[in-house]
Design an enzyme around this catalytic site. Sequence first.
Site, PDB file in Angstrom:
ATOM      1  N   HIS A 176      27.344  36.107 -27.403  1.00  0.00           N
ATOM      2  CA  HIS A 176      28.238  35.793 -26.282  1.00  0.00           C
ATOM      3  C   HIS A 176      28.604  37.077 -25.549  1.00  0.00           C
ATOM      4  CE1 HIS A 176      31.289  33.235 -24.315  1.00  0.00           C
ATOM      5  NE2 HIS A 176      32.124  34.255 -24.445  1.00  0.00           N
TER       6      HIS A 176
ATOM      7  N   MET B 162      33.828  35.536 -16.333  1.00  0.00           N
ATOM      8  CA  MET B 162      35.247  35.428 -15.979  1.00  0.00           C
ATOM      9  C   MET B 162      35.422  36.264 -14.707  1.00  0.00           C
ATOM     10  SD  MET B 162      36.694  35.820 -19.805  1.00  0.00           S
ATOM     11  CE  MET B 162      35.141  36.492 -20.360  1.00  0.00           C
TER      12      MET B 162
ATOM     13  N   MET C  20      38.496  27.047 -23.362  1.00  0.00           N
ATOM     14  CA  MET C  20      39.135  28.319 -23.722  1.00  0.00           C
ATOM     15  C   MET C  20      40.328  28.026 -24.624  1.00  0.00           C
ATOM     16  SD  MET C  20      37.411  30.862 -22.495  1.00  0.00           S
ATOM     17  CE  MET C  20      38.571  32.099 -23.090  1.00  0.00           C
TER      18      MET C  20
ATOM     19  N   SER D 175      30.945  37.363 -30.254  1.00  0.00           N
ATOM     20  CA  SER D 175      31.265  37.866 -28.916  1.00  0.00           C
ATOM     21  C   SER D 175      31.222  39.397 -28.924  1.00  0.00           C
ATOM     22  CB  SER D 175      32.656  37.381 -28.498  1.00  0.00           C
ATOM     23  OG  SER D 175      33.003  38.018 -27.290  1.00  0.00           O
TER      24      SER D 175
ATOM     25  N   ASP E 211      30.918  38.579 -22.611  1.00  0.00           N
ATOM     26  CA  ASP E 211      32.087  38.337 -21.758  1.00  0.00           C
ATOM     27  C   ASP E 211      32.058  39.263 -20.562  1.00  0.00           C
ATOM     28  OD1 ASP E 211      33.697  36.311 -23.075  1.00  0.00           O
ATOM     29  OD2 ASP E 211      33.863  37.753 -24.713  1.00  0.00           O
TER      30      ASP E 211
ATOM     31  N   ASP F 244      36.419  29.182 -27.537  1.00  0.00           N
ATOM     32  CA  ASP F 244      36.368  30.631 -27.339  1.00  0.00           C
ATOM     33  C   ASP F 244      37.774  31.210 -27.302  1.00  0.00           C
ATOM     34  OD1 ASP F 244      35.613  33.197 -26.651  1.00  0.00           O
ATOM     35  OD2 ASP F 244      34.991  32.688 -24.605  1.00  0.00           O
TER      36      ASP F 244
ATOM     37  N   HIS G  39      29.305  34.615 -20.210  1.00  0.00           N
ATOM     38  CA  HIS G  39      30.557  33.968 -19.806  1.00  0.00           C
ATOM     39  C   HIS G  39      31.158  34.769 -18.657  1.00  0.00           C
ATOM     40  CE1 HIS G  39      34.952  32.865 -21.163  1.00  0.00           C
ATOM     41  NE2 HIS G  39      34.631  32.358 -20.001  1.00  0.00           N
TER      42      HIS G  39
ATOM     43  N   MET H 139      33.978  40.415 -17.313  1.00  0.00           N
ATOM     44  CA  MET H 139      35.317  40.391 -16.703  1.00  0.00           C
ATOM     45  C   MET H 139      35.333  41.327 -15.509  1.00  0.00           C
ATOM     46  SD  MET H 139      37.468  40.705 -20.211  1.00  0.00           S
ATOM     47  CE  MET H 139      37.321  39.485 -21.523  1.00  0.00           C
TER      48      MET H 139
HETATM   49  C1  DX5 Z   1      38.347  36.087 -24.098  1.00  0.00           C
HETATM   50  C2  DX5 Z   1      36.841  36.036 -24.242  1.00  0.00           C
HETATM   51  C3  DX5 Z   1      36.394  35.780 -25.624  1.00  0.00           C
HETATM   52  C4  DX5 Z   1      36.732  36.858 -26.614  1.00  0.00           C
HETATM   53  C5  DX5 Z   1      37.002  36.218 -27.943  1.00  0.00           C
HETATM   54  O1  DX5 Z   1      38.673  36.308 -22.776  1.00  0.00           O
HETATM   55  O2  DX5 Z   1      36.304  35.030 -23.410  1.00  0.00           O
HETATM   56  O3  DX5 Z   1      35.002  35.489 -25.686  1.00  0.00           O
HETATM   57  O4  DX5 Z   1      35.706  37.806 -26.764  1.00  0.00           O
HETATM   58  O5  DX5 Z   1      37.473  37.172 -28.809  1.00  0.00           O
HETATM   59  P1  DX5 Z   1      38.298  36.844 -30.117  1.00  0.00           P
HETATM   60  O6  DX5 Z   1      37.406  36.034 -31.012  1.00  0.00           O
HETATM   61  O7  DX5 Z   1      38.615  38.197 -30.654  1.00  0.00           O
HETATM   62  O8  DX5 Z   1      39.521  36.057 -29.702  1.00  0.00           O
HETATM   63 ZN    ZN Z   2      34.131  34.450 -23.740  1.00  0.00          ZN
END
Ligand code: DX5
Ligand code: ZN
Length: 238
Positions: free
Chosen positions: A46, A81, A150, A21, A48, A188, A79, A50
């Site tokens: 991956h 969010m 999650m 990620s 993320d 994840d 992903h 946000m």
């Molecule tokens: C959390 C994300 C994850 C995050 C995981 O909101 O969706 O993808 O990057 O990170 P680690 O492996 O550090 O928990």
């Molecule tokens: Zn993620």
Amino acid sequence: MPVDWMGRVSLPFSPMIIAPSLLASDFTRLGHEAARADRSGADWLHLDIMDGHFVPNISFGPAVAGAIRPLNKLIFDVHLMCSRPEILLEPFARAGADRLTVHVELGQRVTALIWKIRSLHKEIGLAINPPTAMQAAEPFLGEVDSLLVMTVNPGFGGQSFITETLPKIQQAAAWRRERGLNYRIAVDGGIDFETVAQCARAGADTFISGTCLFHRRNLKAAVAKLRKLAEAAVTPAP
Ligand code: DX5
Ligand code: ZN
């Protein structure tokens, strides 16, 4: 890329997928980190996304994904969010995403989001937060390429794995078996050299990991170790 009769892109199926990620990478050297992930032996990268609304944090957008796309041949697993993924699907598709994952918590909008992702010829992911009951995802199981369970509350990297999510992984695996489906089961959040085996035994086959991978000098060795532990967890002892 091959496209099936429903217009879905079919990527090669492999037994265990390791997806570093990018959120945990060194943002001062994003290009270098994307290239490091490319050489790591991982399967997916991956990303993320946000929006500061669906989750209390902001990461990066399609421009960043597009900028690093030429530096990395891995499957881009985006992903979202985000409260309004509708406005981001096309920009991320144009930026080079291979898979677009939206959250089941968006409720009645999920069906239209799935149709939209399919119309873009991208793989379809559906994510479910720890407090959300698995029944929310049940109506969509036949439509998705991956179910992302999650294992932390989304928003931040580096959080501790929530053990109570293990039965949800088991449920995802049971439904897949009973209904003859073939979606991937992704986990994840807090995935490291200890939790990976528990998730694999519960039925996960796709492991998204930020801190445990990117925070290591030798990313390639960390990816290999995570993969080996996942595989060993489901290999019967001789
Ligand atoms: C959390 C994300 C994850 C995050 C995981 O909101 O969706 O993808 O990057 O990170 P680690 O492996 O550090 O928990
Ligand atoms: Zn993620």
